[in-house]
Motif scaffolding. Structure first.
Motif, short mmCIF file in Angstrom:
data_model
loop_
_atom_site.label_atom_id
_atom_site.label_comp_id
_atom_site.label_asym_id
_atom_site.label_seq_id
_atom_site.Cartn_x
_atom_site.Cartn_y
_atom_site.Cartn_z
N GLY A 46 -3.49 5.45 -18.76
CA GLY A 46 -2.46 5.83 -19.73
C GLY A 46 -3.00 6.49 -20.98
O GLY A 46 -2.29 6.61 -21.98
N LEU A 65 8.82 2.08 -12.18
CA LEU A 65 9.88 2.49 -13.07
C LEU A 65 11.22 2.51 -12.35
O LEU A 65 11.30 2.72 -11.14
N ASP A 86 0.99 1.63 -25.02
CA ASP A 86 1.14 0.44 -24.18
C ASP A 86 0.45 -0.75 -24.85
O ASP A 86 -0.54 -0.56 -25.57
N ARG A 107 10.04 0.53 -19.41
CA ARG A 107 8.69 0.15 -19.07
C ARG A 107 8.65 -0.80 -17.88
O ARG A 107 9.55 -1.59 -17.68
N ASP A 130 1.49 2.33 -12.54
CA ASP A 130 2.76 1.69 -12.89
C ASP A 130 3.96 2.61 -12.72
O ASP A 130 5.11 2.16 -12.84
N ILE A 173 2.19 5.64 -19.82
CA ILE A 173 2.30 4.70 -18.71
C ILE A 173 1.09 4.86 -17.79
O ILE A 173 0.68 5.98 -17.46
#
Length: 377
Positions: free
Chosen positions: A270, A251, A296, A342, A247, A243
């Motif tokens: 990431g 979550l 990702d 995600r 970001d 991740i």
């Protein structure tokens, strides 16, 4: 059933995992008297579904069904004998359901509440803060199995293929591969002590401990890799932290409050752990060995560019697959973890990179696939 209730209550009343920085979010919650007027499983599911919906708990009905079924000794509500749907529950069962549902109200993932979860048909023990395996990772396992079926070692001598999993967590990937590849061996590594302990427990639970070597190891410490058992491996498999750091705040609370952030945060792009795995390929892989990673959707282009700038690794990005687990077959229950995995409703991709013998080069044929070519004199 009374015995099951007493055993479950003893489990729920015990102390939480000591030493965890995340802790048990429900440790201060005090049991309340069972809800008056509710006596059957169906009534309890309807009640807690309404409560969960009112409090904004994701997958409200699925959560309540899993909890009630668990207290009654089943994996799913639908698998209960119909007679149990309307049969009055004991006061102890009602108390257990209220305790477990109160944990869900504090956004604890269902997998941790139940203490177990199925992955690839295996029942695995689950404890916080060890990363919970998601449904999409089952597709990564399926892809590895397809690869093994196409290789000669699929029917080779005992010990083939030899597989390394980086970041084993609960052992879900390693143990699934061992259970379906009876000649295989696995080296499973993780830097988290809780993950190593849980993988040991699940391997023994499934009687697969004789073919797995579980090592407490931080893969970013390159010197540690010189002590791996069994030599170069055929396959490296990993669902690494991928991740993007920015970001992480998006979550769900279930993830932020309970799961180990080190198993999720892949750094600025990431790629921190992904590039470590790829950089170690010459030390880890046999010639023509393969690396399988869950990543990702933004990563294939980044990985391709990174590999092109490092020809000395002799790694070739050969395939990328999309994850399709976001669509449920008709009648199939949703997984409470699936919509929490995600940010931005993005589902992961799977990519594989293959090592090739020295003396060969690779040329790009598309943004996602490459091919081998002989070195011109």
């Amino acid at each position: 059933m009374e015995l099951w209730g007493r055993m479950l209550w003893a489990l729920l009343s015990g102390p939480g995992r000591g030493g965890s920085t995340l802790g048990w979010a429900f440790s201060s919650w005090q049991p309340q008297p069972p809800l008056a007027g509710l006596s059957s499983a169906t009534e309890l599911v309807s009640h807690w579904t309404r409560v969960f919906e009112k409090r904004g708990i994701p997958e409200a009905r699925e959560s309540s069904e899993y909890i009630v079924a668990h207290v009654l000794g089943a994996k799913t509500f639908q698998s209960l004998r119909p007679a149990l749907w309307t049969q009055p529950l004991t006061s102890q069962q009602l108390q257990c359901i209220q305790e477990l549902s109160s944990r869900r109200l504090q956004r604890m993932p269902v997998q941790y509440i139940l203490g177990e979860w199925d992955f690839q048909g295996l029942s695995l023990r689950m404890v916080p803060p060890v990363f919970i395996p998601r449904p999409e990772t089952e597709e990564l396992v399926e892809w590895v199995l397809e690869e093994v079926a196409q290789r000669s070692y699929a029917v080779g001598s005992p010990g083939s293929p030899l597989i390394l999993e980086v970041g084993c967590g609960s052992g879900a990937i390693s143990l699934s591969l061992l259970s379906q590849l009876p000649q295989s061996r696995v080296i499973a590594v993780d830097k988290g002590e809780a993950a190593i302990s849980l993988t040991h427990e699940n391997a023994q639970r499934l009687q697969l401990q004789d073919r797995i070597w579980i090592i407490h190891l931080d893969m970013t410490s390159e010197r540690s890799w010189t002590h791996l058992p069994w030599g170069p491996v055929d396959l490296v498999v990993s669902n690494p932290p991928y991740i993007f750091h920015q970001d992480m705040e998006q979550l769900a609370p279930e993830i932020r409050s309970y799961e180990d952030p080190a198993a999720l945060d892949g750094g600025e792009e990431g790629m921190d752990i992904i590039t470590h795995i790829l950089a170690l390929a010459p030390q880890l892989l046999k010639d023509s060995g393969s690396i399988f990673l869950e990543v990702d959707p933004r990563h294939p282009e980044l990985v391709s560019s990174w590999l092109q700038s490092r020809p000395e690794l002799y790694l070739n990005l050969v395939a990328v697959r999309k994850d399709f687990c976001g669509r449920h077959p008709p009648g199939q229950e949703a997984d409470p973890a699936e919509l929490q995995r995600r940010p931005s409703n993005q589902h992961p991709l799977f990519l594989t990179a293959q090592a090739f013998p020295r003396g060969l080069c690779h040329s790009e044929t598309s943004s996602m696939q490459t091919q081998l070519c002989p070195v011109r004199g």
